[in-house]
Design an enzyme around this catalytic site. Sequence first.
Site, PDB file in Angstrom:
ATOM      1  CD  GLU A 166      -3.076  -0.987   2.189  1.00 29.57           C
ATOM      2  OE1 GLU A 166      -3.148   0.054   2.856  1.00 29.57           O
ATOM      3  OE2 GLU A 166      -3.879  -1.927   2.294  1.00 29.57           O
ATOM      4  CD  GLU A 358      -2.921  -5.904   4.159  1.00 34.74           C
ATOM      5  OE1 GLU A 358      -3.806  -5.134   4.588  1.00 34.74           O
ATOM      6  OE2 GLU A 358      -1.717  -5.632   4.177  1.00 34.74           O
TER       7      GLU A 358
HETATM    8  C1  BGP Z   1      -3.908  -2.129   5.540  1.00 33.25           C
HETATM    9  C2  BGP Z   1      -2.501  -2.413   6.000  1.00 33.25           C
HETATM   10  C3  BGP Z   1      -2.414  -3.449   7.074  1.00 33.25           C
HETATM   11  C4  BGP Z   1      -3.553  -3.379   8.078  1.00 33.25           C
HETATM   12  C5  BGP Z   1      -4.894  -3.204   7.416  1.00 33.25           C
HETATM   13  C6  BGP Z   1      -6.023  -2.974   8.381  1.00 33.25           C
HETATM   14  O1  BGP Z   1      -3.976  -0.835   5.056  1.00 33.25           O
HETATM   15  O2  BGP Z   1      -1.692  -2.839   4.923  1.00 33.25           O
HETATM   16  O3  BGP Z   1      -1.145  -3.343   7.663  1.00 33.25           O
HETATM   17  O4  BGP Z   1      -3.310  -2.433   9.027  1.00 33.25           O
HETATM   18  O5  BGP Z   1      -4.865  -2.141   6.509  1.00 33.25           O
HETATM   19  O6  BGP Z   1      -6.602  -1.707   8.231  1.00 33.25           O
HETATM   20  P1  BGP Z   1      -6.684  -0.585   9.336  1.00 33.25           P
HETATM   21  O7  BGP Z   1      -5.346  -0.503  10.021  1.00 33.25           O
HETATM   22  O8  BGP Z   1      -7.025   0.659   8.605  1.00 33.25           O
HETATM   23  O9  BGP Z   1      -7.746  -1.047  10.240  1.00 33.25           O
END
Ligand code: BGP
Length: 453
Positions: A166, A358
Amino acid sequence: MNNSAFPEGFVWGAASASFQIEGAASEDGRKESVWDMYCRKPGAIEDGETGAVACDHYHRFREDVALFKDIGLKAYRFSIAWSRVIPDGTGAVNAKGIAFYDQLVDELLAAGIDSWVTLFHWDYPMELFYRGGWLNPDSPKWFADYAETIVDALGDRVKNWMTFNEPQNVANLGHGSGTHAPGLQLPRKEIARVIHHILLAHGLSNKVLRNAGSDHKIGHAHSGWINIPADPNSAADIAATAKNMFDCSFWHPQKFSWWNDPLQKGYYPEEGLEELGNDAPGIGPDDMAIINQPLDFMGINYYGGTCIKAGQDGEPIDIEYPPGVDTVYPKWVVQPQGLYWGPSLLHERYGRPMAITENGLPNLDWVGTDGQVHDPQRIEWIRTHLNAIHQAIQDGADVMGYFYWSATDNLEWAEGFRRRYGLIHVDFNTQKRTLKDSARWYGDVISRNGMDL
Ligand code: BGP
């Protein structure tokens, strides 16, 4: 319910990231990353949490891998902490840092689990930030050298690589809104420069990985705005959906095409360049060729999407929270069909194999008096999202795997430890691990290769 299994060889996995799980922040020669700095900023992380201990995975990785094996995972996606292996970001390599990943990969191999390694999941070495970070024109080269160190150490056993996780958020949240590390709020000219350097870093490191052997599969793990047609039977809604998803007539660092057109097609979207005008990045004569390297798979991180309907003129209209659609804490919309439309529309535009790198549900899970963690909503989440992927594959999208986010509960960046995504519950006071119901259910799905979801 699907009445056919997933394609043979479909990769069933779960994912994590170094800073979110490892802990051991100042042990064995690791130096700080920008996330350590950001955690020191008052109010930046919920409850003032830090990554100092997190899941203590650095010391407990053998126990964690044993649990992954119990679940039946076939693949584990994890990232390398750059400042653990090269504490200053460039120069001297820390043998103890390398040894950690070396042992982790061996442990996974012994458990029959494939390593899928992300080179960069946001924990940028602090020493390089002091030198200007991604704004420095040497930053792509720093990254390529780091990639070389990693592939030299692990490339005999690791064959699946993701360069960046990301980068959209690194640019947008890290350098734009300041809500992620390093917490900068830069104007768009500098954000576009950061993006250009990250794209160059992707290209240079991709070459390094490729040169390490023809059996290496190289991809990335991107986010972006996935759109879903309000009426899936309306051709106008579908056209407006695709238009919105790939349109760069308004420039935004989060847009799929601003990253993937350069990476996969070799050019920036023309409309975006026009809009940026003098704020567009300086593009050297060889830059686009460096950026546009062969890519074995496109990684997609998906949590929720935006519904689009076509207006009278066919122009897209956003409906962020359509009636009848649920949201989960704190605000994701529950839109499993994004994993039908995302892969389908990305397939049409880029025609490349994809992996869902993910996807997961944050919830307030706890260990019950029976010693178990009952999480039926997560089971429903995974089931419906897998069904959408299955349908996309049936309709022609080439999706090679699914990585549930996340293997264990962990430090959810600025949201601290409250948002639990894991298949494995972690008690952050005692570090006790408990398999959630969803972990056992997912293991069963894996054993049937996704049949009868
Ligand atoms: C993505 C990341 C992850 C994880 C996930 C969960 O953006 O790559 O590392 O954190 O989001 O989302 P959030 O942290 O916004 O709840």
